[in-house]
Scaffold this active site. Structure first.
Site, PDB file in Angstrom:
ATOM      1  N   HIS A 475      28.340 -26.952 -44.830  1.00 52.81           N
ATOM      2  CA  HIS A 475      27.810 -25.947 -43.906  1.00 52.81           C
ATOM      3  C   HIS A 475      27.585 -24.569 -44.516  1.00 52.81           C
ATOM      4  CE1 HIS A 475      26.590 -24.427 -40.148  1.00 52.81           C
ATOM      5  NE2 HIS A 475      27.432 -25.054 -39.370  1.00 52.81           N
ATOM      6  N   TYR A 591      31.248 -20.888 -26.822  1.00 55.97           N
ATOM      7  CA  TYR A 591      30.384 -20.531 -27.957  1.00 55.97           C
ATOM      8  C   TYR A 591      29.136 -21.392 -27.907  1.00 55.97           C
ATOM      9  CZ  TYR A 591      29.158 -19.894 -32.965  1.00 55.97           C
ATOM     10  OH  TYR A 591      28.527 -19.610 -34.156  1.00 55.97           O
ATOM     11  N   THR A 604      22.927 -17.227 -37.765  1.00 55.44           N
ATOM     12  CA  THR A 604      23.211 -17.524 -36.363  1.00 55.44           C
ATOM     13  C   THR A 604      23.849 -16.332 -35.655  1.00 55.44           C
ATOM     14  OG1 THR A 604      25.412 -18.398 -36.887  1.00 55.44           O
ATOM     15  CG2 THR A 604      23.570 -19.978 -36.838  1.00 55.44           C
TER      16      THR A 604
END
Length: 776
Positions: A475, A591, A604
């Site tokens: 990630h 979230y 993001t």
């Protein structure tokens, strides 16, 4: 070995008559082709580099400007206001040029300077235009005059046929929100989660921070935003991902699934061959910058480009472990792949004669690996568990046991490979007749056996025994939409462009002269085997604790939701809030990931989906309040507005995160920031983007739909929910939690989501029914 195979092309022997030299024409031919391919690739990159470098102008526009200036010279008009004469006098000092040559060269130099100035002006104008975001807050289908004018100007200044990275220098920087706005929105977001006394205390702490500490931190952050390309992204990558010392398996890595209903071939090697070839095609276009930006990226109103920065590190990239922090290693074009099968690692060359191997050739290579019956070397079977365990033991073992000899060479082969491939010995995929098949498929992609994926690679391609595919992605280097874009390309190319024979093999001929896969060699001492086993045990505890449920919701989808004049994302988020309340009897900090790629190097932002409006709607649903539909619309509008704020750089969480990092650098203790960043996200959600490429017409081929992807639970007592809106009538939910938590149950939560979706739809059905009764 490949090296030995190439060596036979050059042989010589010493005889009494001299040296007898033998050259293989075949090998020389491939050497020649390899060189031609390499130079062709450089030429294309150079050409595309120029096109991107002068964008939004074009190289031909330089010639137009030169001709125009030369024409004015011969017409005895001086558009340079004396600058051409100044350049001419400077050139005359050399004494090597005639007066006419000096005049022509001076005009060309002036025209070039004017052309470069015009490019900078166009870029600055385009950047200013792209900084306008009022369009995103307008009602759907209602475009104001200002937005129409803005659209026309953006189209005018955007140039023609942009390449992948053409807009990078024209994208605006991510703005730093004001402290007042961030604090106000933060307090608003926690109001429904706190009682009056707790909220008053939080308000006091927040106002103290705003008055005492925030001004200094904000000044330094604004200074960073002027200097850095993006004031968030570098710290986000370092502190959220690379400095984490806990395992990245499950906790950070995420996965993407294959097509839901279709498996084009059940031959494992053939499916892997087509997928790898499609990835190589994608990589070639990516490295040359040839992906068309209008097809590549999400567009708003057809003209707003998204940042392409994250795509640069998709291939040839590995996360390297460190004692205190990891780092991302990205290399140039890599020509090999490392394959894992039943505890053995193999190196496979991806090029021959300067060209990519064809799918049929790759299938042959992978079939050789599947047919290999040799046993793993001591310590080799679970070696990849090092990448699944804690980062510090892996970093120390890498320095101690993999810094020399065969271990160094083999590890280097893995870390420098284009990507990693696992030929899995299990059967997985969605089977409607097999209960829990989607759950097991997801768990396999997320963690596998804890030692059969190289979790540090940018991504691991997984090919199952029955021909199903999947991807496990690291990630730190990029977010899910980037992998999603590549994955859509691979699946569409595999099924609709490459295809298979009637027997399920890859199409094309096979070059029998290809070197076979090379088995990597290891010399792993017993002490290292103990470290590997410890890492495996740590990872296994995490993997066994993952409670996963895949929920296919096909009662209705995007089509019906849009008919109710509601955003599909807002609809689903409110359903998640209702499901969460029914599941636990309380609300929690929620979230939702939103992208900020309208800004350069944007990643993001967080949308805090639990709001006062959403909680009012949920309570009304439980009380059967007659105002439920009105409250739903208010909550949906609120969510949409928050999502838009996050997309346009006015979110609160990344700003607070950067203020916290700045406070650490300045040794400022902030109770407010500590509390904000320690709050757990008990419901973490994300929407998987669908049809970024539009390579497949879902209406024409309704079964060729992806299943999306997912991630592990973020909080010990919470849920992770990823969802993908597929076509008009299907929404797939990927739900994760932990077995160790007595408060969570992924299957139960999936049932609550299904019921919440149906209950919200019933509100609109009741409304439609009443309207029909009135008409009658």
């Amino acid at each position: 070995m490949a090296e030995a195979h190439q060596a036979v092309g050059f042989q010589f022997t010493v005889t009494p008559d001299g040296i007898d030299l033998h050259l293989s024409r075949e090998v020389l031919k491939h050497i020649y082709l390899s060189g031609v391919t390499s130079w062709r690739k450089r030429a294309i990159r150079f050409k595309n580099g120029i096109l991107t470098g002068v964008y939004p102008a074009s190289p031909s526009s330089w010639l137009i400007v030169v001709i125009a200036i030369m024409s004015t010279i011969y017409a005895r008009i001086d558009p340079s206001l004396g600058m051409i004469d100044t350049i001419k006098r400077t050139l005359s000092v050399s004494g090597y040029m005639t007066v006419q040559t000096q005049t022509v060269l001076s005009a060309i130099l002036f025209a070039t300077g004017l052309w470069l100035s015009l490019i900078l002006m166009l870029r600055y104008t385009l950047k200013t235009l792209l900084s306008y975001h009022a369009w995103i807050f307008e009602s759907h289908g209602k475009i104001s005059f200002c937005t129409k004018l803005w659209l026309s100007l953006v189209k005018m200044f955007s140039g023609r046929r942009p390449l992948l990275y053409s807009f990078q220098t024209s994208l605006p920087r991510l703005p730093v929100p004001s402290v007042d706005d961030t604090i106000t929105r933060y307090l608003e977001s926690v109001r429904p989660l706190l009682d009056d006394e707790q909220y008053n205390q939080m308000e006091v702490v927040a106002n103290d921070f705003k008055k005492d500490q925030a001004p200094k931190l904000q000044k330094y952050l604004i200074l960073k935003s002027w200097w850095a390309t993006n004031y968030v992204s570098d710290w986000w990558e370092e502190y959220i991902y690379l400095r984490g010392r806990s395992p990245i398996m499950v906790n950070s890595n995420f996965y993407a699934m294959d097509l839901l209903y279709v498996t084009p071939t059940h031959r494992q090697a053939a499916r892997a061959g087509n997928a790898v070839h499609a990835m190589l095609q994608y990589r070639r276009k990516l490295e040359r910058g040839e992906h068309v930006i209008s097809l590549l990226l999400l567009l708003a109103l057809g003209v707003v480009p998204m940042c392409s920065y994250q795509m640069e590190r998709m291939f040839n990239t590995t996360r390297i472990p460190g004692i205190e922090t990891d780092f991302v290693q990205h290399l140039s074009d890599r020509k090999h792949l490392v394959v894992y099968h039943k505890g053995r690692f193999f190196k496979v060359w991806l090029y021959y004669g300067g060209c990519h191997l064809w799918p049929s050739e790759l299938e042959t290579q992978f079939q050789m690996i599947l047919n290999d019956t040799t046993e793993p070397q001591p310590g080799e079977l679970k070696l990849a568990a090092l990448t699944a365990g804690n980062r510090v033991p892996w970093a120390r073992a890498r320095l101690k046991y993999f810094s020399q000899g065969a271990n160094k060479a083999s590890l280097e082969a893995i870390e420098t490979s284009a990507f990693f491939l696992t030929l899995d010995d299990e059967v997985h995929g969605y089977d409607p007749d097999k209960l829990g098949s989607l759950d097991l498929y997801a768990k396999s992609l997320l963690h596998g056996k804890c030692y059969d994926r190289w979790f540090d690679k940018s991504f691991t391609l997984i090919a199952y025994k029955n021909g199903k595919l999947g991807v496990n992605a690291e990630h730190s280097w990029a977010d899910a939409p980037i992998i999603g874009h590549m994955w859509e390309y691979v699946l569409a190319t595999d099924c609709f462009h490459l295809g298979y024979t009637e027997e399920g093999h890859c199409k094309g001929d096979i070059n029998k002269g290809l070197p076979p896969p090379t088995k990597l060699q290891w010399d792993i001492p017993l002490e290292c085997e103990e470290v590997i086993e410890d890492s495996y045990m740590v990872a296994k505890v995490i993997a066994d604790d993952v409670d996963f449920h895949g929920c296919l919701f096909d009662e209705f989808g995007k089509g019906l939701i849009k008919k109710s004049r509601t955003s599909p994302d807002a609809f689903i988020q409110l359903a998640l809030q209702l499901a969460q309340f029914r599941d636990k009897g309380e609300f929690c900090l929620t979230y939702e990931a939103s992208m900020t790629r309208m800004f350069r190097e944007g990643r993001t932002e967080t949308v805090r989906s639990c709001t006062s409006e959403s909680t009012a709607f949920v309570r009304a649903m439980e009380d059967k309040n007659t105002t439920r539909l009105d409250l739903f619309r208010k909550a949906a509008d609120k969510h949409q507005n928050m999502y838009r704020l996050a997309m346009t750089g006015s979110g609160i969480d990344r700003h607070l995160f950067c203020l916290y990092i700045m406070s650490k650098y300045l040794s400022i203790d902030s109770p407010f920031l500590k509390q904000v960043l320690s709050e757990p996200w008990r419901l973490s959600t994300s929407q998987t983007p669908q049809q970024q490429l539009n390579m497949v017409d879902i209406k024409k081929f309704p079964r060729y739909v992806g299943a999306g992807g997912g991630f592990g639970p973020v909080a010990d007592d919470g849920y992770g929910v990823s969802y993908i809106i597929v076509g008009e009538n299907l929404i797939t939910f990927h739900i994760s939690s932990k077995f160790s938590s007595p408060e969570t149950d992924s299957y139960r939560f999936g049932q609550n989501i299904r019921q919440a979706m149906l209950d919200i739809r019933a509100l609109f059905d009741q409304k439609d029914k009443k309207e029909k009764e009135k008409e009658m």
